[in-house]
Design a protein around this motif. Structure first.
Motif, PDB file in Angstrom:
ATOM      1  N   LYS A 246       0.817  -1.204   0.000  1.00 17.85           N
ATOM      2  CA  LYS A 246       0.000   0.000   0.000  1.00 17.85           C
ATOM      3  C   LYS A 246       0.857   1.263   0.000  1.00 17.85           C
ATOM      4  N   TYR A 247       1.820   1.336   0.920  1.00 19.42           N
ATOM      5  CA  TYR A 247       2.594   2.569   1.062  1.00 19.42           C
ATOM      6  C   TYR A 247       3.827   2.591   0.166  1.00 19.42           C
ATOM      7  N   ASP A 278      10.257  -2.547   1.402  1.00 21.97           N
ATOM      8  CA  ASP A 278       9.654  -1.993   0.188  1.00 21.97           C
ATOM      9  C   ASP A 278      10.555  -0.910  -0.382  1.00 21.97           C
ATOM     10  N   GLY A 282       9.290   5.680   1.927  1.00 20.39           N
ATOM     11  CA  GLY A 282       9.873   5.594   3.262  1.00 20.39           C
ATOM     12  C   GLY A 282       9.125   6.423   4.288  1.00 20.39           C
ATOM     13  N   ILE A 283       9.681   6.460   5.481  1.00 20.38           N
ATOM     14  CA  ILE A 283       9.010   7.128   6.595  1.00 20.38           C
ATOM     15  C   ILE A 283       9.992   8.079   7.243  1.00 20.38           C
ATOM     16  N   LEU A 291       5.091   4.845  15.389  1.00 21.07           N
ATOM     17  CA  LEU A 291       4.339   4.065  14.401  1.00 21.07           C
ATOM     18  C   LEU A 291       3.434   3.012  15.018  1.00 21.07           C
ATOM     19  N   TYR A 296      -2.067   5.698  15.174  1.00 24.69           N
ATOM     20  CA  TYR A 296      -1.086   6.638  14.641  1.00 24.69           C
ATOM     21  C   TYR A 296      -0.916   6.420  13.141  1.00 24.69           C
ATOM     22  N   ARG A 297      -1.068   7.476  12.374  1.00 23.58           N
ATOM     23  CA  ARG A 297      -0.806   7.416  10.943  1.00 23.58           C
ATOM     24  C   ARG A 297       0.038   8.601  10.543  1.00 23.58           C
ATOM     25  N   VAL A 298       0.958   8.366   9.644  1.00 21.46           N
ATOM     26  CA  VAL A 298       1.752   9.475   9.136  1.00 21.46           C
ATOM     27  C   VAL A 298       0.793  10.392   8.377  1.00 21.46           C
ATOM     28  N   HIS A 301      -0.783   9.925   5.022  1.00 26.71           N
ATOM     29  CA  HIS A 301      -1.556   8.699   4.794  1.00 26.71           C
ATOM     30  C   HIS A 301      -2.910   8.725   5.485  1.00 26.71           C
ATOM     31  N   GLY A 308      -6.529   3.000   5.796  1.00 25.93           N
ATOM     32  CA  GLY A 308      -5.987   2.305   6.963  1.00 25.93           C
ATOM     33  C   GLY A 308      -6.733   2.649   8.238  1.00 25.93           C
ATOM     34  N   LEU A 311      -4.267   0.739  13.121  1.00 27.09           N
ATOM     35  CA  LEU A 311      -4.134  -0.268  14.185  1.00 27.09           C
ATOM     36  C   LEU A 311      -3.201  -1.404  13.797  1.00 27.09           C
ATOM     37  N   LEU A 313      -0.001  -1.826  12.846  1.00 29.52           N
ATOM     38  CA  LEU A 313       1.297  -2.010  13.481  1.00 29.52           C
ATOM     39  C   LEU A 313       1.173  -2.199  14.985  1.00 29.52           C
ATOM     40  N   ALA A 337      11.144   1.442   3.169  1.00 28.47           N
ATOM     41  CA  ALA A 337      11.043   1.109   4.590  1.00 28.47           C
ATOM     42  C   ALA A 337      11.305  -0.378   4.778  1.00 28.47           C
TER      43      ALA A 337
HETATM   44  N1  ADP Z   1       5.964   0.410   4.450  1.00 26.96           N
HETATM   45  C1  ADP Z   1       5.581   1.624   4.816  1.00 26.96           C
HETATM   46  N2  ADP Z   1       5.998   2.732   4.153  1.00 26.96           N
HETATM   47  C2  ADP Z   1       5.619   3.969   4.524  1.00 26.96           C
HETATM   48  N3  ADP Z   1       4.781   4.211   5.569  1.00 26.96           N
HETATM   49  C3  ADP Z   1       4.326   3.165   6.271  1.00 26.96           C
HETATM   50  C4  ADP Z   1       4.695   1.824   5.940  1.00 26.96           C
HETATM   51  N4  ADP Z   1       4.089   1.001   6.830  1.00 26.96           N
HETATM   52  C5  ADP Z   1       3.382   1.779   7.658  1.00 26.96           C
HETATM   53  N5  ADP Z   1       3.500   3.081   7.331  1.00 26.96           N
HETATM   54  C6  ADP Z   1       2.896   4.228   8.030  1.00 26.96           C
HETATM   55  O1  ADP Z   1       2.546   3.808   9.346  1.00 26.96           O
HETATM   56  C7  ADP Z   1       1.168   4.058   9.592  1.00 26.96           C
HETATM   57  C8  ADP Z   1       0.613   3.015  10.534  1.00 26.96           C
HETATM   58  O2  ADP Z   1       0.524   1.758   9.868  1.00 26.96           O
HETATM   59  P1  ADP Z   1      -0.578   0.736  10.358  1.00 26.96           P
HETATM   60  O3  ADP Z   1      -0.502   0.644  11.837  1.00 26.96           O
HETATM   61  O4  ADP Z   1      -0.442  -0.510   9.581  1.00 26.96           O
HETATM   62  O5  ADP Z   1      -1.930   1.474  10.023  1.00 26.96           O
HETATM   63  P2  ADP Z   1      -2.722   1.625   8.648  1.00 26.96           P
HETATM   64  O6  ADP Z   1      -1.972   0.908   7.581  1.00 26.96           O
HETATM   65  O7  ADP Z   1      -4.029   0.996   8.952  1.00 26.96           O
HETATM   66  O8  ADP Z   1      -2.821   3.106   8.439  1.00 26.96           O
HETATM   67  C9  ADP Z   1       0.527   4.081   8.242  1.00 26.96           C
HETATM   68  O9  ADP Z   1      -0.640   4.878   8.245  1.00 26.96           O
HETATM   69  C10 ADP Z   1       1.607   4.674   7.368  1.00 26.96           C
HETATM   70  O10 ADP Z   1       1.533   6.075   7.451  1.00 26.96           O
END
Ligand code: ADP
Ligand code: MG
Lengths: 357, 241
Positions: A246-247, A278, A282-283, A291, A296-298, A301, A308, A311, A313, A337
């Motif tokens: 997805k990301y 992937d 990145g983050i 995270l 918590y979401r960036v 996103h 998403g 939840l 992670l 990431a």
């Molecule tokens: N592989 C990744 N690359 C970039 N950002 C990521 C990646 N995995 C997770 N994130 C960031 O971490 C956040 C939390 O991930 P997650 O807990 O799986 O929640 P969700 O996917 O449901 O939003 C995501 O919203 C995204 O912003």
């Protein structure tokens, strides 16, 4: 009571304790035991009370103590390095110009309450957003859009999305609470990570295809076994690979690596490592520590399309912890990431050396 | 001998007044915290309590002013001592203003309860309130301990408050543009954020008093306001008193 005995009592009490002297309307700290000095500072004896703590409740309580010559209690909180400590304070009248104040630490209890409140407020917010959208569309369908089949079709599609969003949220919440229930129960079944990964890949193949993402694997041909919960571990890798797809963005590659056995310094155990890497954006480093927090979401996103719950992670981290393992994230902006799950090997959990091949 | 006696009586009077200031400070800290909690939890009883407690804050301010006037009349302090007494006036009047803003937040919390708002995510304002509360805590600690570094740190942090306020302002603006039904509730939310931002300014003034007390001078560099909206909250809009 003789002054010496009062001082000895204050010093010997197993709770943070202050002895106060009131003179001409001003309270001065006459004595303090080590526990109290831990809280309020080492050089508080002989200081006026107002220079040491500033709490109207405590001041009022002391006025009541001296006015009525009785013992009194109140709640008291204090910020230390940005986090709040909560206490019950009890003041004991010791005579016309002396009182003893003792503090009981209630911080753990209060923090637990606060976390629950945050959680409830987050959940209700997350559920309310799609629900409000659904209700809005229903209203439109019943009213202005009733004779309009094109609009109906469009709205039903969006409603379907919103309903699915709620459904995802509810099932993630259920997973999370199930994982929490089992948190203290060590898994007892021997499961093999290579099999689990193969199965997780099958689950994800359709998603990968839709997004035109290539998943390549390394090390899946070796047998690596741990004590684990099959379904929960599948959930871990599905969540991580789903995020990577997805990301990481469409038309990209995801690399899934299984490392059979490495000595892990932090866990002081021989461990297996599963890496999901992937090649997306990145983050940013500022987000990394947070995270795995629930919801918590960036920021970029947060929009609806990626859908998403925030939840995923949190669930991954809980499951890793239940397996006495850890989650490690490595990422930089623009560098993709990499999420690693480190899990102690079966033999190591039992504390005996068994060959796992 | 005589001089010494007068000096220590002055110190004692001043200490008593400072004890009052700290009590007032404690009450104002609580007012900010309670106003934020009342809003977060939609706790209207707590909001009402914040409003009621503001009277106590006002009373203490009056007491402090009386005591200070008496002190000046009776002991005719000079130079440094006078500076101390004047700083007490200044600190208490700023605390009183902060208390007013907390009261205003509490009022708006009560008003908001009657309004539907689809974007009422309560965490952003709560975070801002917490920052302001911590800033006030440090300002009062700096005042009591004459801690110049801490005071300057507080002054610098006012920029963060302004930034958080600006971010919230933009967020509320988006919601208002999204749906006109959000306008009224978001105006209230905006004014609450603005209340907090103004509190930050008053906290900064308190910290500046500390700098003045310790160094005898005001810090040169003008504060960067960083406020892009420049509208003052009309505290009276939810009815005064
Ligand atoms: N592989 C990744 N690359 C970039 N950002 C990521 C990646 N995995 C997770 N994130 C960031 O971490 C956040 C939390 O991930 P997650 O807990 O799986 O929640 P969700 O996917 O449901 O939003 C995501 O919203 C995204 O912003
Ligand atoms: Mg996810």
């Amino acid at each position: 009571m003789a002054q010496i005995s009062i001082d000895r009592l204050v010093l010997g009490t197993p709770l943070p304790t202050l002895l106060l002297q009131r003179h001409d309307g001003l309270d001065t700290i006459r004595n303090a035991n080590a526990l109290a000095r831990d809280i309020f500072g080492t050089e508080i004896v002989d200081k006026p009370l107002f220079k040491v703590l500033r709490d109207a409740q405590i001041f009022d309580m002391l006025d009541r103590v001296f006015d009525t010559q009785t013992n009194q209690t109140c709640r008291f909180q204090r910020d230390v390095a940005r986090s709040t400590m909560y206490y019950d304070a009890t003041a004991i009248w010791m005579g016309p110009d002396q009182a003893v104040v003792q503090f009981t630490d209630l911080t753990d209890l209060e923090t637990a309450n606060q976390m629950r409140r945050d959680f409830v407020s987050n959940v209700s917010h997350e559920l309310k957003t799609p629900l409000a959208a659904l209700m809005g569309f229903i209203e439109t369908l019943l009213g202005p859009a009733r004779p309009d089949p094109v609009a109906q079709e469009r709205f039903l599609k969006i409603m379907n999305q919103e309903a699915q969003r709620m459904n995802r949220l509810v099932s993630d919440l259920l997973s999370l609470s199930r994982v929490e229930e089992t948190q203290r129960m060590r898994p007892t079944k021997t499961v093999c990570l290579n099999d689990i990964l193969t199965s997780s890949l099958e689950v994800l193949q359709p998603t990968a295809q839709t997004n035109n993402v290539q998943i390549t694997t390394q090390g899946l041909d070796q047998r690596v076994c741990i004590l684990g919960d099959w379904d929960q571990l599948v959930q871990v890798f599905v969540n991580l690979m789903e995020n990577a797809i997805k990301y990481g963005g469409p038309d990209n590659t995801v690399v899934l690596t299984l490392v059979g056995s490495v000595y892990e310094q932090t866990l002081r155990k021989t461990c297996a490592i599963v890496r999901v890497k992937d090649h997306g954006p990145g983050i940013d480093a500022v987000h990394l520590p947070r995270l795995a927090e629930r919801f918590y979401r960036v920021d970029d996103h947060r929009d609806r399309k990626t859908g998403g719950t925030g939840l995923g992670l949190a669930i991954v981290k809980h499951i890793a912890t239940r397996h006495r393992g850890r989650m490690v994230v490595q990422s930089q902006r623009g560098q993709g990431a990499e999420f690693s799950i480190i899990l102690p090997l079966a033999a190591e959990i039992n504390g005996e050396l068994v060959s796992s091949s | 001998m005589v001089n010494n006696h007068i000096a220590s009586a002055f110190d004692r009077d001043l200490d008593k007044i400072q004890a009052q200031i700290m009590k007032m400070g404690g009450l104002v800290e609580t007012a900010i915290r309670d106003a934020a909690t009342a809003y977060e939890l939609r706790d209207l009883d707590l909001a009402a309590k914040v409003r009621a407690n503001d009277k106590t804050i006002d009373q203490i301010e009056e007491t402090i002013n009386d005591e200070c006037s008496k002190l000046i009349a009776l002991r005719a302090p000079t130079a440094i001592d006078l500076r101390l007494v004047l700083s007490v006036f200044k600190v208490s009047s700023n605390l009183e203003r902060i208390g007013d803003y907390a009261k205003n937040m509490a009022k708006r919390t009560i008003v908001l309860e009657g309004l539907a708002n689809s974007h009422d995510r309560r965490l952003g304002l709560k975070r801002l309130a917490r920052e302001v509360e911590l800033m006030l805590k440090d300002a009062l600690d700096a005042y009591v301990n004459r801690d110049l570094d801490l005071a300057r740190d507080v002054i610098a942090r006012d920029m963060d408050i302004d930034q958080m306020y600006n971010a919230l302002f933009r967020e509320f603006l988006t919601y208002m543009m999204e749906d006109p039904r959000n306008i009224t509730p978001c105006m209230h939310l905006h004014f609450m954020a603005k209340n907090l931002e103004r509190m930050g300014d008053h906290v900064t003034t308190i910290a500046e008093q500390v700098v003045f007390l310790v160094t005898g001078q005001r810090d040169e560099d003008e504060r960067d306001k960083g406020d892009m909206t420049s509208s003052d909250p009309e505290m009276s809009k939810t009815s005064k008193g």
